[in-house]
Write a protein that holds these residues in place. Structure first.
Motif, PDB file in Angstrom:
ATOM      1  N   GLN A  11       0.758  -1.223   0.097  1.00 31.46           N
ATOM      2  CA  GLN A  11      -0.072  -0.044  -0.271  1.00 31.46           C
ATOM      3  C   GLN A  11       0.858   1.272  -0.010  1.00 31.46           C
ATOM      4  N   SER A  12       1.913   1.330  -0.741  1.00 26.83           N
ATOM      5  CA  SER A  12       2.689   2.433  -0.775  1.00 26.83           C
ATOM      6  C   SER A  12       2.744   2.798  -2.401  1.00 26.83           C
ATOM      7  N   PHE A  13       2.877   3.809  -2.765  1.00 23.97           N
ATOM      8  CA  PHE A  13       2.879   4.252  -4.273  1.00 23.97           C
ATOM      9  C   PHE A  13       4.297   4.500  -4.977  1.00 23.97           C
ATOM     10  N   THR A  14       4.253   4.260  -6.458  1.00 24.07           N
ATOM     11  CA  THR A  14       5.260   4.714  -7.011  1.00 24.07           C
ATOM     12  C   THR A  14       4.841   5.224  -8.213  1.00 24.07           C
ATOM     13  N   GLY A  15       5.651   6.153  -8.834  1.00 23.22           N
ATOM     14  CA  GLY A  15       5.471   6.940 -10.078  1.00 23.22           C
ATOM     15  C   GLY A  15       6.459   6.601 -10.994  1.00 23.22           C
ATOM     16  N   THR A  16       6.064   6.366 -12.412  1.00 27.25           N
ATOM     17  CA  THR A  16       7.111   6.005 -13.442  1.00 27.25           C
ATOM     18  C   THR A  16       6.960   6.993 -14.472  1.00 27.25           C
ATOM     19  N   SER A  17       8.017   7.789 -14.770  1.00 25.24           N
ATOM     20  CA  SER A  17       8.025   8.713 -15.768  1.00 25.24           C
ATOM     21  C   SER A  17       7.782   8.178 -17.256  1.00 25.24           C
ATOM     22  N   ASN A  18       7.798   9.029 -18.358  1.00 23.87           N
ATOM     23  CA  ASN A  18       7.743   8.444 -19.520  1.00 23.87           C
ATOM     24  C   ASN A  18       8.894   7.925 -20.062  1.00 23.87           C
ATOM     25  N   SER A  19      10.046   8.193 -19.330  1.00 25.48           N
ATOM     26  CA  SER A  19      11.307   7.790 -19.923  1.00 25.48           C
ATOM     27  C   SER A  19      11.698   6.786 -18.821  1.00 25.48           C
ATOM     28  N   GLY A  20      10.944   6.344 -17.887  1.00 28.78           N
ATOM     29  CA  GLY A  20      11.157   4.997 -17.254  1.00 28.78           C
ATOM     30  C   GLY A  20      11.779   5.426 -15.777  1.00 28.78           C
ATOM     31  N   TYR A  21      12.019   6.615 -15.219  1.00 28.99           N
ATOM     32  CA  TYR A  21      12.487   6.919 -14.098  1.00 28.99           C
ATOM     33  C   TYR A  21      11.275   6.603 -13.160  1.00 28.99           C
ATOM     34  N   LEU A  22      11.828   5.980 -11.771  1.00 27.56           N
ATOM     35  CA  LEU A  22      10.867   5.637 -10.696  1.00 27.56           C
ATOM     36  C   LEU A  22      11.031   6.501  -9.597  1.00 27.56           C
ATOM     37  N   VAL A  23       9.956   6.989  -8.962  1.00 29.15           N
ATOM     38  CA  VAL A  23      10.000   7.649  -7.901  1.00 29.15           C
ATOM     39  C   VAL A  23       8.805   7.418  -6.839  1.00 29.15           C
ATOM     40  N   SER A  24       9.325   7.330  -5.515  1.00 34.86           N
ATOM     41  CA  SER A  24       8.302   7.021  -4.484  1.00 34.86           C
ATOM     42  C   SER A  24       7.377   7.811  -3.992  1.00 34.86           C
ATOM     43  N   LEU A  25       6.273   7.823  -3.964  1.00 33.08           N
ATOM     44  CA  LEU A  25       5.274   8.634  -3.678  1.00 33.08           C
ATOM     45  C   LEU A  25       4.746   8.554  -2.446  1.00 33.08           C
ATOM     46  N   ARG A  26       4.088   9.830  -1.749  1.00 34.05           N
ATOM     47  CA  ARG A  26       3.775   9.734  -0.410  1.00 34.05           C
ATOM     48  C   ARG A  26       2.034   9.564  -0.325  1.00 34.05           C
TER      49      ARG A  26
END
Length: 280
Positions: A11-26
């Motif tokens: 139940q945590s979130f991640t965002g993935t950019s159009n170029s494939g970079y991953l970032v953890s979201l609050r």
């Protein structure tokens, strides 16, 4: 553009950019999920901050300005606001480098934040007020002969034009434009004409010269920034300034000085001819 946001099993979130970079979201507080990661406001402020910074840095790089450190602090108004009550964003730019010229930096930051950053433009259209300020800093230790090295790189691209004052303007215009077959580059009014043959340029101004028909000679420069650099250099060397730097209505920028004999000398950046001179 395609951005993905996914909830992981814990139940945590991640965002993935159009170029494939991953970032953890609050996650939102009301969902009582793990609060690690970036909040939506963080992403928004990072977006506008990075967009404005990179846009300005690109302009400075093209102008051959060497920046050793570039820091941007982005704050919201009110400072503890979330997206629901956000009404303004302020960017504080701190730039470090050798022999930085304030007018050059200001122009790059203005263009970067107000014209070329698409994120700030979108926010402005949404009613968010975006302001910025900047401070310039010198490195802790100047390199040996830093000033002399900077000055030694300055050079003109040659004589740009000769300007004549003509008591018989129409006849002079006809002689150079029709008989000598120079092309009219610009004729802003009935008293001034600017002629070129591609390499050499001539300006004719209607008037009644006192001592000489020569009004001034002009040297071509590569960029707007070089105009200000040359101005500072000549002023610091005691050269008499005739006219301060000015941006003209055709996009050119120039200033005038006097040589030891009192001849007026113009140093000018003129977009089409400066580009032509630098490529030749």
């Amino acid at each position: 553009m395609n951005i993905k946001v996914n909830m992981k099993p814990e139940q945590s979130f991640t965002g993935t950019s159009n170029s494939g970079y991953l970032v953890s979201l609050r996650a939102l507080d009301l969902m009582e999920f793990d609060r690690e990661g970036l909040a939506s406001t963080d992403l928004l402020l990072m977006g506008v901050g990075s967009c404005c910074t990179v846009s300005a840095m690109h302009i400075l790089h093209k102008s051959k300005v060497e920046i050793t450190e570039f820091r941007t602090q982005v704050t919201t108004v009110p400072e503890e606001s979330d997206l629901s009550d956000l009404n303004a964003i302020h960017l504080q730019f701190d730039l470090t480098g050798h022999q930085l010229i304030e007018s050059t930096i200001r122009r790059a930051l203005n263009l970067g934040t107000e014209k070329y950053c698409h994120v700030s433009n979108i926010l402005r259209r949404a009613g968010i007020d975006i302001t910025h300020a900047f401070a310039l800093h010198s490195p802790t230790s100047e390199p040996p002969n830093a000033h002399e090295t900077s000055i030694s790189t300055l050079k003109t691209q040659g004589i740009h034009h000769v300007a004549l004052i003509s008591t018989n303007y129409e006849a002079s215009r006809k002689f150079y434009a029709e008989i000598m077959r120079m092309q009219v580059e610009w004729e802003p009014d009935s008293d001034n004409v600017y002629l070129t043959n591609g390499n050499d340029n001539l300006a004719i101004h209607r008037g009644n010269p006192k001592d000489s028909n020569l009004d001034h000679i002009g040297f071509i420069l590569n960029s707007v920034e070089e105009v200000d650099q040359w101005y500072s250099y000549l002023r610091d060397n005691g050269v008499k300034i005739a006219k301060e730097p000015k941006t003209h209505r055709d996009g050119a920028r120039s200033f005038y000085v006097y040589d030891p004999d009192g001849v007026s000398v113009q140093l000018i950046y003129h977009p089409p001819l400066s580009k032509q001179a630098s490529n030749s």
